[in-house]
Write a protein that holds these residues in place. Structure first.
Motif, PDB file in Angstrom:
ATOM      1  N   ILE A 108      19.275 -15.027 -27.372  1.00 48.21           N
ATOM      2  CA  ILE A 108      18.174 -14.068 -27.408  1.00 48.21           C
ATOM      3  C   ILE A 108      17.016 -14.647 -28.225  1.00 48.21           C
ATOM      4  O   ILE A 108      15.844 -14.595 -27.800  1.00 48.21           O
ATOM      5  N   ARG A 109      17.329 -15.209 -29.374  1.00 45.23           N
ATOM      6  CA  ARG A 109      16.273 -15.789 -30.210  1.00 45.23           C
ATOM      7  C   ARG A 109      15.585 -16.957 -29.498  1.00 45.23           C
ATOM      8  O   ARG A 109      14.371 -17.140 -29.600  1.00 45.23           O
ATOM      9  N   PHE A 110      16.355 -17.753 -28.776  1.00 47.81           N
ATOM     10  CA  PHE A 110      15.770 -18.849 -28.006  1.00 47.81           C
ATOM     11  C   PHE A 110      14.820 -18.297 -26.942  1.00 47.81           C
ATOM     12  O   PHE A 110      13.704 -18.796 -26.759  1.00 47.81           O
ATOM     13  N   GLY A 111      15.244 -17.244 -26.255  1.00 44.62           N
ATOM     14  CA  GLY A 111      14.428 -16.667 -25.197  1.00 44.62           C
ATOM     15  C   GLY A 111      13.159 -16.002 -25.695  1.00 44.62           C
ATOM     16  O   GLY A 111      12.152 -15.938 -24.976  1.00 44.62           O
ATOM     17  N   GLU A 112      13.185 -15.517 -26.941  1.00 40.43           N
ATOM     18  CA  GLU A 112      12.001 -14.860 -27.501  1.00 40.43           C
ATOM     19  C   GLU A 112      10.854 -15.842 -27.737  1.00 40.43           C
ATOM     20  O   GLU A 112       9.714 -15.419 -27.947  1.00 40.43           O
ATOM     21  N   LYS A 113      11.147 -17.124 -27.664  1.00 42.94           N
ATOM     22  CA  LYS A 113      10.070 -18.113 -27.737  1.00 42.94           C
ATOM     23  C   LYS A 113       9.193 -18.064 -26.484  1.00 42.94           C
ATOM     24  O   LYS A 113       8.031 -18.464 -26.511  1.00 42.94           O
ATOM     25  N   PHE A 114       9.782 -17.543 -25.392  1.00 46.12           N
ATOM     26  CA  PHE A 114       9.089 -17.538 -24.111  1.00 46.12           C
ATOM     27  C   PHE A 114       8.642 -16.135 -23.693  1.00 46.12           C
ATOM     28  O   PHE A 114       7.578 -15.972 -23.083  1.00 46.12           O
ATOM     29  N   PHE A 115       9.447 -15.126 -24.024  1.00 46.25           N
ATOM     30  CA  PHE A 115       9.232 -13.788 -23.478  1.00 46.25           C
ATOM     31  C   PHE A 115       8.899 -12.767 -24.562  1.00 46.25           C
ATOM     32  O   PHE A 115       9.297 -12.908 -25.723  1.00 46.25           O
ATOM     33  N   ASP A 116       8.175 -11.722 -24.153  1.00 48.65           N
ATOM     34  CA  ASP A 116       7.983 -10.562 -25.019  1.00 48.65           C
ATOM     35  C   ASP A 116       9.290  -9.767 -25.149  1.00 48.65           C
ATOM     36  O   ASP A 116       9.589  -9.205 -26.203  1.00 48.65           O
ATOM     37  N   GLU A 117      10.031  -9.692 -24.048  1.00 51.36           N
ATOM     38  CA  GLU A 117      11.320  -9.004 -24.009  1.00 51.36           C
ATOM     39  C   GLU A 117      12.283  -9.836 -23.185  1.00 51.36           C
ATOM     40  O   GLU A 117      11.890 -10.473 -22.197  1.00 51.36           O
ATOM     41  N   LEU A 118      13.556  -9.804 -23.555  1.00 49.90           N
ATOM     42  CA  LEU A 118      14.544 -10.601 -22.846  1.00 49.90           C
ATOM     43  C   LEU A 118      15.865  -9.848 -22.759  1.00 49.90           C
ATOM     44  O   LEU A 118      16.290  -9.189 -23.709  1.00 49.90           O
ATOM     45  N   LYS A 121       7.091 -11.147 -19.702  1.00 49.86           N
ATOM     46  CA  LYS A 121       5.977 -11.729 -20.455  1.00 49.86           C
ATOM     47  C   LYS A 121       4.679 -11.148 -19.914  1.00 49.86           C
ATOM     48  O   LYS A 121       4.349 -11.318 -18.752  1.00 49.86           O
ATOM     49  N   SER A 122       3.958 -10.415 -20.786  1.00 51.14           N
ATOM     50  CA  SER A 122       2.699  -9.775 -20.361  1.00 51.14           C
ATOM     51  C   SER A 122       2.916  -8.950 -19.104  1.00 51.14           C
ATOM     52  O   SER A 122       2.121  -8.995 -18.152  1.00 51.14           O
ATOM     53  N   LYS A 123       4.026  -8.202 -19.063  1.00 53.64           N
ATOM     54  CA  LYS A 123       4.414  -7.329 -17.968  1.00 53.64           C
ATOM     55  C   LYS A 123       4.757  -8.079 -16.679  1.00 53.64           C
ATOM     56  O   LYS A 123       4.899  -7.479 -15.616  1.00 53.64           O
ATOM     57  N   LYS A 165       2.999 -11.467 -10.402  1.00 56.44           N
ATOM     58  CA  LYS A 165       1.945 -10.538 -10.791  1.00 56.44           C
ATOM     59  C   LYS A 165       2.496  -9.552 -11.823  1.00 56.44           C
ATOM     60  O   LYS A 165       3.685  -9.197 -11.792  1.00 56.44           O
ATOM     61  N   PRO A 166       1.692  -9.072 -12.727  1.00 59.06           N
ATOM     62  CA  PRO A 166       2.181  -8.095 -13.710  1.00 59.06           C
ATOM     63  C   PRO A 166       2.511  -6.761 -13.062  1.00 59.06           C
ATOM     64  O   PRO A 166       1.856  -6.347 -12.100  1.00 59.06           O
ATOM     65  N   ASP A 167       3.550  -6.124 -13.564  1.00 62.22           N
ATOM     66  CA  ASP A 167       3.912  -4.768 -13.150  1.00 62.22           C
ATOM     67  C   ASP A 167       3.290  -3.819 -14.165  1.00 62.22           C
ATOM     68  O   ASP A 167       3.816  -3.627 -15.263  1.00 62.22           O
ATOM     69  N   GLU A 168       2.178  -3.217 -13.794  1.00 64.56           N
ATOM     70  CA  GLU A 168       1.449  -2.362 -14.733  1.00 64.56           C
ATOM     71  C   GLU A 168       2.217  -1.102 -15.104  1.00 64.56           C
ATOM     72  O   GLU A 168       1.876  -0.421 -16.072  1.00 64.56           O
ATOM     73  N   LYS A 169       3.268  -0.795 -14.343  1.00 66.02           N
ATOM     74  CA  LYS A 169       4.076   0.379 -14.647  1.00 66.02           C
ATOM     75  C   LYS A 169       5.177   0.076 -15.669  1.00 66.02           C
ATOM     76  O   LYS A 169       5.863   0.987 -16.132  1.00 66.02           O
ATOM     77  N   TRP A 170       5.378  -1.209 -15.969  1.00 60.03           N
ATOM     78  CA  TRP A 170       6.463  -1.585 -16.870  1.00 60.03           C
ATOM     79  C   TRP A 170       6.248  -1.014 -18.267  1.00 60.03           C
ATOM     80  O   TRP A 170       5.147  -1.064 -18.809  1.00 60.03           O
ATOM     81  N   THR A 171       7.327  -0.481 -18.851  1.00 60.13           N
ATOM     82  CA  THR A 171       7.267   0.035 -20.219  1.00 60.13           C
ATOM     83  C   THR A 171       8.033  -0.886 -21.165  1.00 60.13           C
ATOM     84  O   THR A 171       7.440  -1.579 -21.986  1.00 60.13           O
ATOM     85  N   SER A 172       9.366  -0.910 -21.062  1.00 58.42           N
ATOM     86  CA  SER A 172      10.156  -1.786 -21.924  1.00 58.42           C
ATOM     87  C   SER A 172      11.607  -1.759 -21.486  1.00 58.42           C
ATOM     88  O   SER A 172      12.051  -0.874 -20.744  1.00 58.42           O
ATOM     89  N   LEU A 173      12.373  -2.721 -21.968  1.00 59.66           N
ATOM     90  CA  LEU A 173      13.821  -2.715 -21.815  1.00 59.66           C
ATOM     91  C   LEU A 173      14.421  -1.610 -22.694  1.00 59.66           C
ATOM     92  O   LEU A 173      13.749  -1.094 -23.594  1.00 59.66           O
TER      93      LEU A 173
END
Length: 440
Positions: A5-15, A51-53, A83-91
């Motif tokens: 998870i920590r490795f992935g957080e280098k790339f993503f906002d959420e993983l 990453k950025s939705k 493309k970003p999913d503007e409806k995305w909220t969070s995991l």
């Protein structure tokens, strides 16, 4: 695994990282013989990163940490292209889980040889009856282990499995060939009742040797567990999805707290029910499962949700996320659907009918339309009931709308069957009156 998870957080906002390990031991039966035995083991890791939705998904057939890191990097490359999913909220956020059911560790270690012996026993018992062919069948156990983690702190693991056995019998006597008729058993243990499977299937084959004509009429019809479960699974249950509510494609959109049947019908989804063969404490996003009452004494209670569609609608997930290991995608589904039992035995329900039908299975249920509830199915195997007794097999067409059929429910059997269908289901026989059928 938290280092991933920590490795992935280098790339993503959420993983999210989901690791599945499955072990299947099984046998297949064809034409009075055990045709094959299999032992399959598989590990699958699904990466979902945002990453950025923008969503990136990657699947790798291993639980190896270095390979998972490579999959995280591939998911990131995919996300950048999407493309970003503007409806995305969070995991999802962490939740409180119920106490898990005790699992039978014998299921994890059992050899296919165990089911070879069960299959041979079933074949031998069936062939004691003259004119019987064991057309097909199978037995086995499915054991699964999963670990769901995400960057918000979800970290839940679970394990378990279930065993099953079924036989399909065909009767051949004096030039008559019956439809294929099967029966089955499914449990959270290896204690499968092969003798009872054979007994029930043979009884229906004996009925089927005598062929009776059906006619176009309105009659009482008893739908046995496999028949009613297939019809409801395609014509009704998809309408309980919150995704369909958001998209405006469910006929139940304005029916919450309204009657869709009568007080005899109660339906709920609960993976920790005592008979469940899918006793999961978390869904495939790590959200705690719970008992979700869908219909209570005929009244529709509400929808089921995964994390994405629940947050879009401003409600809580009901813990009904199901993951496809082929695509990594999440959809809304059931864990263990229960239709509450009644007070009368199936034998009593049959005995109370002067003229009617008993349906063991449907053909064509998958073509039902859950967006409006319409269905058109062929009842086969089916049996004519006359003067409280089953007289012989028959075939007829049954078409209509599930929301018109449900209010005609007049009795539910006290016996329930455990079905390895859509996770698992626990279903009684259900009797309906004034059902319009088209005879053949």
């Amino acid at each position: 695994m938290e280092e991933l998870i920590r490795f992935g957080e280098k790339f993503f906002d959420e993983l999210e990282i989901a690791i599945y390990k499955n072990r299947d031991a099984s046998v297949n039966i064809e034409l009075n013989e055990v045709s094959s035995s299999m032992l399959r083991e598989r590990a699958v890791t699904v990466i979902r990163g945002v990453k950025s939705k923008k969503l990136g998904v990657s699947i790798v057939d291993t639980g190896n940490k270095e390979k998972i890191k490579e999959a995280i990097e591939r998911a990131y490359k995919m996300a950048k292209l999407n493309k970003p999913d503007e409806k995305w909220t969070s995991l999802p956020e962490p939740g409180k889980y119920r106490e898990p059911r005790k699992v039978d560790k014998e299921l994890k270690e059992v050899s296919p040889d165990y089911f070879v012996d069960l299959a041979r026993e079933g074949i031998s018992l069936a062939l004691e009856e003259q004119g019987i062919v064991v057309a097909g069948g199978a037995g086995g156990v499915e054991w699964g282990e999963s670990l769901i983690m995400n960057s918000h702190g979800v970290n839940v693991s679970q394990e378990g499995g279930g065993a099953f056995f079924y036989l399909e019998l065909v009767g051949m006597r004096e030039g008559r060939v019956t439809p294929g008729i099967f029966d089955f058993d499914a449990k959270l243990s290896l204690n499968l009742n092969v003798e009872e499977v054979v007994r029930k299937a043979l009884q229906k084959v004996k009925w089927a040797f005598n062929v009776e004509k059906s006619k176009t009429e309105e009659a009482r019809v008893i739908l046995e567990p496999w028949a009613i479960s297939s019809l409801l699974s395609y014509a009704l249950f998809p309408a309980f999805s919150g995704e369909k509510l958001v998209k405006g494609t469910t006929p139940l959109a304005n029916k919450v707290n309204e009657s869709i049947s009568n007080e005899l019908l109660t339906i709920y989804d609960d993976p920790l029910h005592e008979l469940s063969i899918n006793p999961v404490i978390a869904d495939d996003e790590g959200v705690p499962t719970r008992k979700n009452v869908l219909v209570e004494k005929g009244v529709f209670n509400g929808f089921i949700w995964d994390n994405y569609w629940a947050k879009l609608q401003g409600v809580e997930s009901t813990g009904n996320a199901k993951r496809s290991l082929a695509t990594g995608g999440i959809s809304i589904g059931f864990h263990n659907v229960i239709i509450e039992k009644g007070k009368k035995s199936l034998e009593d329900l049959v005995g109370e009918i002067d003229h009617g039908y008993l349906v063991d299975g449907f053909q064509g249920a998958h073509s039902s339309n859950p967006d409006n509830g319409n269905f058109a199915v062929v009842a086969n195997p089916a049996f004519l009931i006359k003067d409280g007794e089953v007289k012989g097999s028959t075939v007829f067409m049954m078409s209509g709308n599930i929301y018109e059929l449900l209010p005609s429910l007049y009795e539910v059997s006290k016996e329930q069957r455990v079905l390895p269908f859509e996770g698992s289901m626990i279903v009684p026989a259900m009797a309906f009156e004034n059902v319009r059928i088209a005879g053949k």
